[in-house]
Design a protein around this motif. Structure first.
Motif, short mmCIF file in Angstrom:
data_model
loop_
_atom_site.label_atom_id
_atom_site.label_comp_id
_atom_site.label_asym_id
_atom_site.label_seq_id
_atom_site.Cartn_x
_atom_site.Cartn_y
_atom_site.Cartn_z
N PRO A 37 0.92 -1.13 0.01
CA PRO A 37 -0.16 0.02 -0.17
C PRO A 37 0.87 1.31 0.03
O PRO A 37 1.82 1.45 0.67
CB PRO A 37 -0.85 -0.10 1.24
N VAL A 38 0.58 2.43 -0.74
CA VAL A 38 1.27 3.60 -1.00
C VAL A 38 1.12 4.44 0.29
O VAL A 38 -0.11 4.60 0.83
CB VAL A 38 0.80 4.47 -2.14
N THR A 39 2.13 4.83 0.95
CA THR A 39 1.71 5.88 2.18
C THR A 39 1.72 7.08 1.65
O THR A 39 2.36 7.47 0.83
CB THR A 39 3.20 5.80 2.88
N MET A 40 0.37 7.49 1.86
CA MET A 40 -0.18 8.96 1.28
C MET A 40 0.70 9.85 2.14
O MET A 40 0.46 9.94 3.37
CB MET A 40 -1.60 8.77 1.21
N PRO A 41 1.17 10.87 1.55
CA PRO A 41 2.09 12.08 2.26
C PRO A 41 0.83 12.80 2.84
O PRO A 41 1.55 13.69 3.80
CB PRO A 41 2.67 12.74 1.24
N ALA A 42 -0.16 13.00 2.73
CA ALA A 42 -1.18 13.92 3.27
C ALA A 42 -2.72 13.15 3.05
O ALA A 42 -3.02 12.72 1.90
CB ALA A 42 -1.12 15.28 2.80
N GLU A 43 -3.44 13.36 4.14
CA GLU A 43 -4.64 12.95 4.13
C GLU A 43 -5.40 13.67 2.87
O GLU A 43 -5.50 15.09 2.82
CB GLU A 43 -5.54 13.28 5.29
N GLY A 44 -6.06 12.80 2.22
CA GLY A 44 -7.09 13.71 0.87
C GLY A 44 -6.15 13.73 -0.17
O GLY A 44 -6.76 14.40 -1.20
N ALA A 45 -4.76 13.53 -0.39
CA ALA A 45 -3.84 13.99 -1.46
C ALA A 45 -4.33 13.00 -2.61
O ALA A 45 -4.64 11.90 -2.48
CB ALA A 45 -2.35 13.60 -1.02
N SER A 46 -4.18 13.68 -3.67
CA SER A 46 -4.49 13.02 -5.04
C SER A 46 -3.16 13.04 -6.02
O SER A 46 -2.51 13.94 -5.73
CB SER A 46 -6.00 13.58 -5.83
N TYR A 47 -3.15 12.29 -7.01
CA TYR A 47 -2.33 12.33 -7.87
C TYR A 47 -2.40 13.61 -8.98
O TYR A 47 -3.45 13.78 -9.61
CB TYR A 47 -2.02 10.88 -8.73
N VAL A 48 -1.21 14.20 -9.38
CA VAL A 48 -1.39 15.43 -10.18
C VAL A 48 -0.55 15.27 -11.43
O VAL A 48 -0.56 16.10 -12.24
CB VAL A 48 -1.01 16.72 -9.65
N CYS A 156 4.54 -1.71 -10.93
CA CYS A 156 6.02 -1.25 -11.09
C CYS A 156 6.04 -0.35 -12.51
O CYS A 156 7.17 0.22 -12.53
CB CYS A 156 6.93 -2.45 -10.91
N HIS A 157 5.06 -0.44 -13.12
CA HIS A 157 5.27 0.20 -14.43
C HIS A 157 4.41 1.57 -14.58
O HIS A 157 4.44 2.01 -15.63
CB HIS A 157 5.07 -0.78 -15.87
N THR A 158 3.70 1.88 -13.59
CA THR A 158 2.82 2.98 -13.63
C THR A 158 2.83 3.84 -12.34
O THR A 158 3.44 3.47 -11.46
CB THR A 158 1.44 2.67 -14.06
N THR A 159 2.09 5.08 -12.18
CA THR A 159 1.92 5.68 -11.01
C THR A 159 0.61 5.76 -10.61
O THR A 159 -0.36 6.16 -11.40
CB THR A 159 2.46 7.14 -11.41
N GLY A 160 0.39 5.58 -9.23
CA GLY A 160 -0.94 5.40 -8.98
C GLY A 160 -1.81 4.22 -9.46
O GLY A 160 -2.83 4.08 -9.78
N ALA A 161 -0.87 3.06 -8.98
CA ALA A 161 -1.61 1.84 -9.35
C ALA A 161 -2.59 1.24 -8.62
O ALA A 161 -2.44 1.62 -7.25
CB ALA A 161 -0.43 0.66 -9.67
N SER A 162 -3.47 0.61 -9.08
CA SER A 162 -4.60 0.16 -7.94
C SER A 162 -5.43 -1.04 -8.46
O SER A 162 -5.43 -1.39 -9.91
CB SER A 162 -5.73 1.24 -7.85
N TYR A 163 -5.60 -1.84 -7.81
CA TYR A 163 -6.33 -3.34 -8.11
C TYR A 163 -7.81 -3.11 -7.66
O TYR A 163 -8.40 -4.33 -7.87
CB TYR A 163 -5.77 -4.37 -7.46
N SER A 192 -0.93 16.52 -4.39
CA SER A 192 -1.85 17.46 -4.82
C SER A 192 -1.79 18.47 -3.61
O SER A 192 -1.70 19.81 -3.70
CB SER A 192 -3.38 17.05 -4.79
N VAL A 193 -1.53 17.97 -2.35
CA VAL A 193 -1.61 18.71 -1.12
C VAL A 193 -0.15 19.63 -1.06
O VAL A 193 0.03 20.94 -0.99
CB VAL A 193 -1.47 18.02 0.18
N HIS A 194 1.03 18.89 -1.66
CA HIS A 194 2.27 19.59 -1.76
C HIS A 194 2.26 20.60 -2.70
O HIS A 194 2.76 21.88 -2.25
CB HIS A 194 3.14 18.43 -2.11
#
Length: 423
Positions: A37-48, A156-163, A192-194
């Motif tokens: 599981p990805v450690t999200m850097p901030a609550e509610g953060a999304s990929y930009v 491993c080949h993408t960003t923000g992978a989900s199953y 997104s938060v950053h």
């Protein structure tokens, strides 16, 4: 209907509306071979996306754009932009290809419009195989010929992978992703938060320099203490497992020697081998390097990596019996004539590499007319640079001056002392 019944019905309606307002499936992002599981850097953060990162981190972004990480998964148009002569499998046109898998460095595989990895080619798709294109040799080889193969590589080949969610209309894709390729947020977490907070130092972004972060993708299988091999060579992208088996070197982190944002290998967008290597062997092994440089091997131009990091890892091709196309991270050489490089595990019947390089791979890549017994006999006479040095493990500075967690310790001490004084 009485008031109690009305309240109960209202409560049911509110709860129902609440659950209907939730997403159908919760999005759990993962990374790595084990789908960590990805450690999200901030609550509610999304990929930009990497384009947002470029606004502030121009140099890092530009280095990344010439590295292979960006190009792990491309549309046919993107692939042809960096490799105009890249072919498609026989029986297909560019319009039939959804994505090219790889293609930057060593090989390319292809995904059809339904999301399945192409395994049947030729006229009327009557040929099983000939579906992997090896760039170095220009040859088509077999990869799971004729099998039905889902695309399950996004961890491993993408960003923000989900199953958790599916890719609509693409039954061959097992899961989904936010962005193709390994972008900034694959390692640093959703940004997104950053970005919203204008990149305030240390805020809402992950900065993990531990080798285990790289090891989430640079390993194969579910055991860190085994190095999968095949046909006498280590299988590709297992640098972490090799590194853990490398003795004292395993105390380092990958970023001590590597710039993770820059390319190491020569590929479609980078002609320079070793571009992302920021420390040479001699930077730490000073005495050994001085002895070696004065030897016949050193003066002949043989480099440390030629023997201690030979190309015994195969990602696409092997050019000889003892040489493939990627360098190992095992480093140590076993000089016994009886030492074996790989072995068959009696429990599972699979091939694995031992935690050392053996003489046929270290020596016979160049001395092709000789044998292993000769190498064992002459090795002690060639050079003795196995000196015991007090090597200070280099510290990895925090990127761009961002204070590391250690800075908070003295601050905490000062705060506690101040509070005690007030009391």
């Amino acid at each position: 209907m009485n008031k109690g019944a009305n309240k109960k019905a209202l409560g049911v309606i509110i709860i129902t509306l609440f659950f209907l307002s939730l997403p159908a499936v919760a999005e759990t992002y993962v990374i790595g071979e084990q789908r960590t599981p990805v450690t999200m850097p901030a609550e509610g953060a999304s990929y930009v996306g990497a384009g947002e990162c470029r606004v502030c981190h121009v140099e890092i972004h530009n280095n990344w754009t010439i590295s292979g990480h960006k190009y792990m998964l491309m549309t046919p148009d993107e692939a042809l932009e960096i490799r105009p002569d890249l072919p498609v499998p026989e029986g297909y046109t560019e319009e039939d290809i959804l994505y090219v898998i790889g293609g930057w460095g060593w090989k390319a595989r292809y995904m059809d419009e339904q999301g399945y990895i192409i395994t049947e080619t030729g006229e009327n798709l009557s040929v099983n195989g000939s579906n992997q294109y090896n760039i170095e040799t220009g040859e088509w080889v077999d990869y799971h010929p004729g099998e039905v193969v889902e695309y399950d590589c996004q961890r491993c080949h993408t960003t923000g992978a989900s199953y958790d969610s599916v890719t609509e209309g693409k039954p061959g894709i097992n899961g989904s992703w936010e962005f193709p390729g390994i972008q900034c947020e694959a390692c640093h977490g959703a940004g997104s938060v950053h970005v919203a907070e204008k990149g305030v130092r240390g805020v809402a972004i992950n900065v993990d320099r531990n080798a285990s972060l790289c090891g989430q993708c640079h390993q194969r299988g579910d055991r860190e203490d085994q190095i999968p091999a095949s046909g006498g060579f280590i299988r590709h992208q297992e640098q972490y497992q090799e590194f853990l088996a490398s003795g004292k070197m395993s105390k380092l982190d990958c970023v001590v020697c590597h710039d993770p944002h820059s390319p190491v290998h020569a590929g479609a967008t980078n002609p320079v081998e070793g571009e992302g290597i920021k420390r040479d062997c001699s930077d730490c092994h000073v005495e050994a390097a001085e002895i070696y440089n004065q030897s016949s091997m050193g003066t002949a131009g043989v480099e440390c990596v030629d023997c201690h990091m030979p190309k015994v890892v195969k990602t696409a091709v092997n050019t000889s019996q003892y040489e493939a196309d990627l360098r190992t991270h095992l480093f140590r050489i076993n000089t016994s004539a009886d030492a074996e490089f790989t072995y068959i595990d009696p429990e599972d019947g699979n091939e694995y590499a031992n935690p050392h390089i053996t003489l046929e791979y270290a020596c016979l890549q160049c001395h092709e007319s000789r044998d292993k017994a000769w190498a064992a006999e002459v090795t002690p006479l060639v050079i003795n640079h196995s000196v015991e040095e007090e090597i200070e493990i280099p510290e990895t500075p925090d990127a761009e001056g961002i204070p590391g967690p250690g800075i908070f310790i003295p601050l905490e001490v000062l705060i506690i002392a101040y509070l005690l004084r007030r009391k």
